[in-house]
Design a protein around this motif. Structure first.
Motif, PDB file in Angstrom:
ATOM      1  N   THR A   1       1.857   6.405  -6.757  1.00  0.00           N
ATOM      2  CA  THR A   1       0.429   7.300  -7.266  1.00  0.00           C
ATOM      3  C   THR A   1       0.555   8.890  -7.005  1.00  0.00           C
ATOM      4  O   THR A   1       0.615   9.655  -8.067  1.00  0.00           O
ATOM      5  CB  THR A   1      -0.674   6.819  -6.432  1.00  0.00           C
ATOM      6  OG1 THR A   1      -0.852   5.390  -6.738  1.00  0.00           O
ATOM      7  CG2 THR A   1      -1.937   7.680  -6.507  1.00  0.00           C
TER       8      THR A   1
ATOM      9  N   ASP B   1       0.959  -1.237   0.060  1.00  0.00           N
ATOM     10  CA  ASP B   1      -0.086   0.065   0.044  1.00  0.00           C
ATOM     11  C   ASP B   1       0.957   1.293   0.170  1.00  0.00           C
ATOM     12  O   ASP B   1       0.779   2.170  -0.758  1.00  0.00           O
ATOM     13  CB  ASP B   1      -0.952  -0.146   1.239  1.00  0.00           C
ATOM     14  CG  ASP B   1      -2.259   0.941   0.913  1.00  0.00           C
ATOM     15  OD1 ASP B   1      -2.856   1.042   0.115  1.00  0.00           O
ATOM     16  OD2 ASP B   1      -1.846   1.755   1.901  1.00  0.00           O
TER      17      ASP B   1
ATOM     18  N   ALA C   1      -4.974   4.098  -9.695  1.00  0.00           N
ATOM     19  CA  ALA C   1      -5.115   5.397  -8.551  1.00  0.00           C
ATOM     20  C   ALA C   1      -4.738   6.644  -9.272  1.00  0.00           C
ATOM     21  O   ALA C   1      -5.299   7.571  -9.046  1.00  0.00           O
ATOM     22  CB  ALA C   1      -4.361   4.993  -7.606  1.00  0.00           C
TER      23      ALA C   1
ATOM     24  N   ALA D   1      -4.748   6.195  -2.436  1.00  0.00           N
ATOM     25  CA  ALA D   1      -4.513   5.292  -3.810  1.00  0.00           C
ATOM     26  C   ALA D   1      -5.480   4.243  -3.557  1.00  0.00           C
ATOM     27  O   ALA D   1      -6.110   3.713  -4.694  1.00  0.00           O
ATOM     28  CB  ALA D   1      -3.147   4.781  -3.935  1.00  0.00           C
ATOM     29  N   TYR D   2      -5.573   3.528  -2.296  1.00  0.00           N
ATOM     30  CA  TYR D   2      -6.382   2.678  -2.064  1.00  0.00           C
ATOM     31  C   TYR D   2      -7.921   2.752  -2.385  1.00  0.00           C
ATOM     32  O   TYR D   2      -8.671   2.199  -2.903  1.00  0.00           O
ATOM     33  CB  TYR D   2      -6.300   2.262  -0.621  1.00  0.00           C
ATOM     34  CG  TYR D   2      -7.025   1.032   0.052  1.00  0.00           C
ATOM     35  CD1 TYR D   2      -6.557  -0.359   0.024  1.00  0.00           C
ATOM     36  CD2 TYR D   2      -8.566   1.021   0.254  1.00  0.00           C
ATOM     37  CE1 TYR D   2      -7.169  -1.306   0.174  1.00  0.00           C
ATOM     38  CE2 TYR D   2      -9.350  -0.059   0.597  1.00  0.00           C
ATOM     39  CZ  TYR D   2      -8.680  -1.385   0.454  1.00  0.00           C
ATOM     40  OH  TYR D   2      -9.179  -2.326   0.550  1.00  0.00           O
TER      41      TYR D   2
ATOM     42  N   ARG E   1      -8.978   5.349  -4.390  1.00  0.00           N
ATOM     43  CA  ARG E   1      -9.449   5.563  -5.613  1.00  0.00           C
ATOM     44  C   ARG E   1      -9.340   4.287  -6.484  1.00  0.00           C
ATOM     45  O   ARG E   1     -10.046   4.080  -7.392  1.00  0.00           O
ATOM     46  CB  ARG E   1      -8.142   6.446  -6.306  1.00  0.00           C
ATOM     47  CG  ARG E   1      -8.086   7.571  -5.592  1.00  0.00           C
ATOM     48  CD  ARG E   1      -6.867   8.353  -6.302  1.00  0.00           C
ATOM     49  NE  ARG E   1      -6.117   9.444  -5.587  1.00  0.00           N
ATOM     50  CZ  ARG E   1      -4.845  10.069  -6.149  1.00  0.00           C
ATOM     51  NH1 ARG E   1      -4.515   9.908  -7.396  1.00  0.00           N
ATOM     52  NH2 ARG E   1      -4.512  10.928  -5.373  1.00  0.00           N
ATOM     53  N   VAL E   2      -8.420   3.387  -6.150  1.00  0.00           N
ATOM     54  CA  VAL E   2      -8.779   1.738  -6.811  1.00  0.00           C
ATOM     55  C   VAL E   2      -9.860   1.229  -6.477  1.00  0.00           C
ATOM     56  O   VAL E   2     -10.642   0.713  -7.377  1.00  0.00           O
ATOM     57  CB  VAL E   2      -7.448   1.071  -6.413  1.00  0.00           C
ATOM     58  CG1 VAL E   2      -7.780  -0.563  -6.900  1.00  0.00           C
ATOM     59  CG2 VAL E   2      -6.155   1.588  -7.094  1.00  0.00           C
TER      60      VAL E   2
ATOM     61  N   VAL F   1       2.576   1.764  -3.343  1.00  0.00           N
ATOM     62  CA  VAL F   1       1.322   2.196  -4.374  1.00  0.00           C
ATOM     63  C   VAL F   1       1.004   3.606  -4.217  1.00  0.00           C
ATOM     64  O   VAL F   1       0.968   4.532  -5.202  1.00  0.00           O
ATOM     65  CB  VAL F   1       0.131   1.289  -4.337  1.00  0.00           C
ATOM     66  CG1 VAL F   1      -1.093   2.026  -5.137  1.00  0.00           C
ATOM     67  CG2 VAL F   1       0.395  -0.199  -4.823  1.00  0.00           C
TER      68      VAL F   1
ATOM     69  N   ASP G   1     -10.515   4.320   4.059  1.00  0.00           N
ATOM     70  CA  ASP G   1      -8.948   4.731   4.279  1.00  0.00           C
ATOM     71  C   ASP G   1      -8.416   5.787   4.173  1.00  0.00           C
ATOM     72  O   ASP G   1      -7.550   6.253   4.936  1.00  0.00           O
ATOM     73  CB  ASP G   1      -8.260   3.925   2.657  1.00  0.00           C
ATOM     74  CG  ASP G   1      -6.834   3.592   3.003  1.00  0.00           C
ATOM     75  OD1 ASP G   1      -6.630   2.764   3.716  1.00  0.00           O
ATOM     76  OD2 ASP G   1      -6.059   4.071   2.296  1.00  0.00           O
ATOM     77  N   THR G   2      -9.217   6.717   3.518  1.00  0.00           N
ATOM     78  CA  THR G   2      -8.561   8.261   3.410  1.00  0.00           C
ATOM     79  C   THR G   2      -8.726   8.890   4.741  1.00  0.00           C
ATOM     80  O   THR G   2      -7.796   9.559   5.465  1.00  0.00           O
ATOM     81  CB  THR G   2      -9.190   9.137   2.687  1.00  0.00           C
ATOM     82  OG1 THR G   2      -9.134   8.357   1.146  1.00  0.00           O
ATOM     83  CG2 THR G   2      -8.858  10.395   2.411  1.00  0.00           C
TER      84      THR G   2
END
Lengths: 341, 341, 341, 341
Positions: free
Chosen positions: A147, A140, A183, B281-282, B284-285, A143, B140-141
């Protein structure tokens, strides 16, 4: 119990979080002893270790790297240890050994387990390519770094009507390229699992420019390779560590695109910044849970196993399963984005 | 197909990523038409919408908020729409409707589905409390923002020998408090699922100070409440929106700790900064995958369902399941950390 | 007034903040007209421009890149414009022209000013090498990106007992290397202003390893070069854009250190991620102030000048001064750290 | 030389960077001895200190807080020390004392200097309100945290057609509110230097909603107060630390705006997250330079002075000047944005 812990293989954000969690669970909650071997298996083989108490792991949760150090494994020496496993275990008075590492480490862990060492593995790889777990910590964070880089490159590509090629980690599996590409909204994604077609990529870029979107960002895994005949390609020189020392795929692809399209194309190789630094919250939670469950497994006597994420649960899976096959990006994940070439 | 999309309920990082993904999959890949209703169900009921093409969603992937706006739902008006559903659907020529929202929205989506509107839901909540999916985007955000805050507060607490109480979101479920607390290494975590014991918390803090660790950080969900008799507590005034307008639990707990311990204790209420801004990123994916799969489900005619994450897969689950029960933090997750009081 | 604005040269975080600020001050406060030329001077010469009102600049403050696009300048065409300056100015009805750019742009601006165009320049360079201003916007962002990279690399270098060489921007001036090196705590810093001694650097690294600090991070400006005889070095091939296309100094230095020290050394080339993306708060404030003062200068008729930061004030300085000499890192700044080699 | 260093007053990102820099310059380069007093002046008065060598400061550059601890000063005890200064200095064998702190600390430093202690001050305040220096370290980090919060709140405000009121630090000076407000593009900024007009603010917000921009973000310094008659306001209860314990200005302003405008308005109080955590690159560089120059000043015997940033240079200014007057936001800085009410 007396529990040994070690970190081996490449750096990965979250290693310290696992170590801290093992100590918190074992020493604080369960009154175990924990010792940390230095520099991976080397420290185990050479008997270099130090006791780990709660002060040793204070403040390390958010820190990258590993307070125990790491190193590459010499197979021959490991085999030696396996041959004298019982004697070895007694000398160190180990009731359990928790090695934290990637594929190589887990294979070694399995060898030790087969030889009688009570091992509980914790999988680690920023590449996310270990079969038995839904995700590995470190991934994570990697990534996230990739990103953010794509986010930054997009604005500069757009302002200057350029093609930017970002090379991210992933020698055998394209998870980082896929997820960072999705992302970041990369227009092209190249993964090791599918040889990429340069013609199709050029067409996509030209279509973009025609539609007035005069820029493109391509996210390419270091292990991605062009489809046969797609662009000139030969492997570079291999250095003693097995790395291809010739110009990487990102640089080569940028040069190829610039030549074919007659537009500026620039490579950016992210390299080791994907491996270091503060782990994301996600990785810290996963690493902490892995550490906690590894201690619990040791207390339950579930050896020869490793911690795995399955859905939202941490479960124990045999080390043999973990290393049986690399977890590659499957077809259905590639189908979810039109950007994979 | 002609697909309508709308966003409803509280803000959540990743909403734009879903919208963009729906448009990319539907318009670009499948040659569908997509229309976006403005301000949630309000726009649907009032026929306020605009066509969404690829230019409309350009550059929104990384942006917080929603380009379509959002609003709270008036139940009575929704019921009206349900009563005239078929007529309604025809007037808008909708082949599918993709509402993106939380529990309230998904309940409304289910009512519309029952009335014959071809609905594919996309779950959204930073609280992560929807049963049918392993995780929701936005969560996550929110955890990331809260973790960074705890990271920052720890250094200042340590330098000044203070107790810091961080109040995070989570009215009914303690997911954010739990994961941010674990990721930030909070010494105390309070969740709505378990009334917290102030005595035990005070003891833990005093033990820390005695061991020379002269600070503590407590992470408390806004919906956490003290165990009966644990500290004086009465509910505050409820405003028209159902929010308790009296001093929040974070402020009250800090005051209580300061008084009992005789040490400085300061509250920090994170509030809406957990809801806005660039998604991780998490998220967004996950949001992108949800959007893609919602379009696919519409094409397969799988209505009355919503997208869900199960392990690493996106699957379709009945809307009824999603709203049947709130997903609360289970006992085994609390057991994984000694910090939950 | 009718004010033209354009952005030229390489990308730089904060360009959009200047454009926005010019529009806010001119259009909203002063009821001016603002037009934006597309793709730098090209748009000026070709008469490609669009009116900029408050809606055009909505939401761009925090965005990297430039909504106006940029391009490299063709000198011959510029000269042409200078020869017909008055005619040119009238055709466009320009009362003032605000070009935002680096050394090349400001030189062009000065030529236009000499030819009678009412010019107010705004300096821009991530390299911070313009004499007349204490700092330029974009620099702080670039230093921030490079510092975060060094932070990340330090933990990974330490865990793996490695030397990491980070190459940052700075062809002629070492400001980014110096400040990111100081901020990240790099153990070695190489700047173009002082040829670096590889022997001394090797000794420093060996001393570190002996003291048990078995890692080092070197921050090298792309324009840094080894002292004569310090290590083998010859310039690479120069591409049409004047860039050295051969392996960069970061890669070469890492190879040299690895060979001499017998320790792993890895290069990381940060490249364009230093140029793009969201500007830091510092850069947004500076860029916003520059835009505001440029409009004010235009209204006061102070042409042939550019905005500059002097201490905490924005002052106007002659364009001639700005481009007279490159601002290089002076000796006393290098003295402030033992890390410059 | 034998140099003492201490940190006093509120937390501020960059304190550790100063300590590290003092040790690097003094111990490594100049072969001095450095001792660190614990918990600010308290440690000085009680003789609690520890030697600081290079290992003690390893890895602290990027860490928030202070490894030496801090505390509030008791004036009476300080006076006592002043009365026996020479005796005191001899007992500790101090050749120089470097106190790092804000206005109170620098006043104390001046008293000690007047009493004969060889003092070199280093100014510190996230509020940036010390006269003798262009900027103080910590300020840039605080502005960065507040700006990121505004960025996040803007998207959520826009999606939900809300007014968000962000309260930032700044009891007597509005620097953080001004710069974070400018950097974040806040629509309203309230600073202690100018009583704000609620009517004008309401009109601005209504104008925005009419123009279709149905949201607003207001950035208000904690010390800002409404203009007489602008809105009902009375001071709250003052706690023993001199803090107003009643609802803060951010919460009150949000309530007032909600009532007057009939639109949702929400307060967000950033509080201590502005004070902690990793300093920005800017603050690390400034702090590092301050530490270096403080050691140099000690060696030159320039006592009774403090380090200051003037333009791009670090210069020494008399402690008396530093504390003579608070540096408030001047009129010309407020004029640079239409957002100050």
């Amino acid at each position: 119990m007396r529990i040994g812990v070690l970190t081996a293989g490449g750096d990965c954000p979250g290693l310290n979080a696992v170590i801290r969690s093992v100590v918190h669970r074992a020493v604080v909650d369960r009154r175990d002893q924990v010792i940390g071997f230095e520099d991976g298996f080397k420290g185990l083989l050479e008997g270099r270790y130090r006791p780990l108490d709660i002060n040793e792991v204070s403040g390390i949760l958010a820190r990258g790297g590993t307070i125990l150090g790491s190193s590459r494994l010499e197979r021959s020496r490991l085999r030696e240890a396996c041959d004298n496993a019982e004697q070895f275990r007694r000398k160190l008075s180990l009731d359990a050994l928790i090695p934290i590492g990637g594929e190589g480490t887990l294979t070694a862990a399995r060898m030790l387990a087969d030889a009688g060492i009570p091992v509980v593995g914790v999988p680690k790889t920023i590449d996310n390519d270990i079969s038995a777990t839904d995700r590995t910590f470190g991934f994570d964070t990697a990534v996230g770094v990739a990103t953010e880089a794509i986010d930054r490159l997009k604005t500069t590509a757009e302002s200057h009507q350029r093609v930017m090629v970002v090379e991210v980690m992933g020698r055998h599996a394209g998870w980082i390229a896929l997820e960072a590409g999705m992302a970041g909204g990369a227009h092209g994604i190249c993964v090791p699992e599918r040889p990429f077609e340069v013609d199709a990529m050029c067409k996509m870029i030209e279509d973009r420019f025609e539609r007035g979107k005069k820029f493109a960002v391509i996210c390419v895994a270091e292990g991605a390779r062009p489809a046969e005949g797609s662009m000139p390609y030969e492997r570079g020189e291999i250095d003693p560590y097995g790395h291809e020392r010739f110009t990487g795929i990102g640089t080569r692809l940028a040069a190829e695109l610039e030549q074919r399209l007659g537009k500026e194309a620039r490579p950016v190789i992210l390299g080791h910044i994907q491996r270091g630094g503060t782990p994301t919250a996600y990785d810290r939670v996963l690493a902490t849970r892995f550490g906690w469950h590894a201690v619990e497994a040791a207390h339950r006597g579930e050896f020869g196993m490793m911690t795995s994420l399955r859905g939202t649960d941490i479960v124990m899976t045999p080390l043999a399963d973990a290393t049986a096959e690399l977890k590659r990006v499957p077809q259905n994940r590639m189908d979810e984005t039109e950007a994979v070439f």
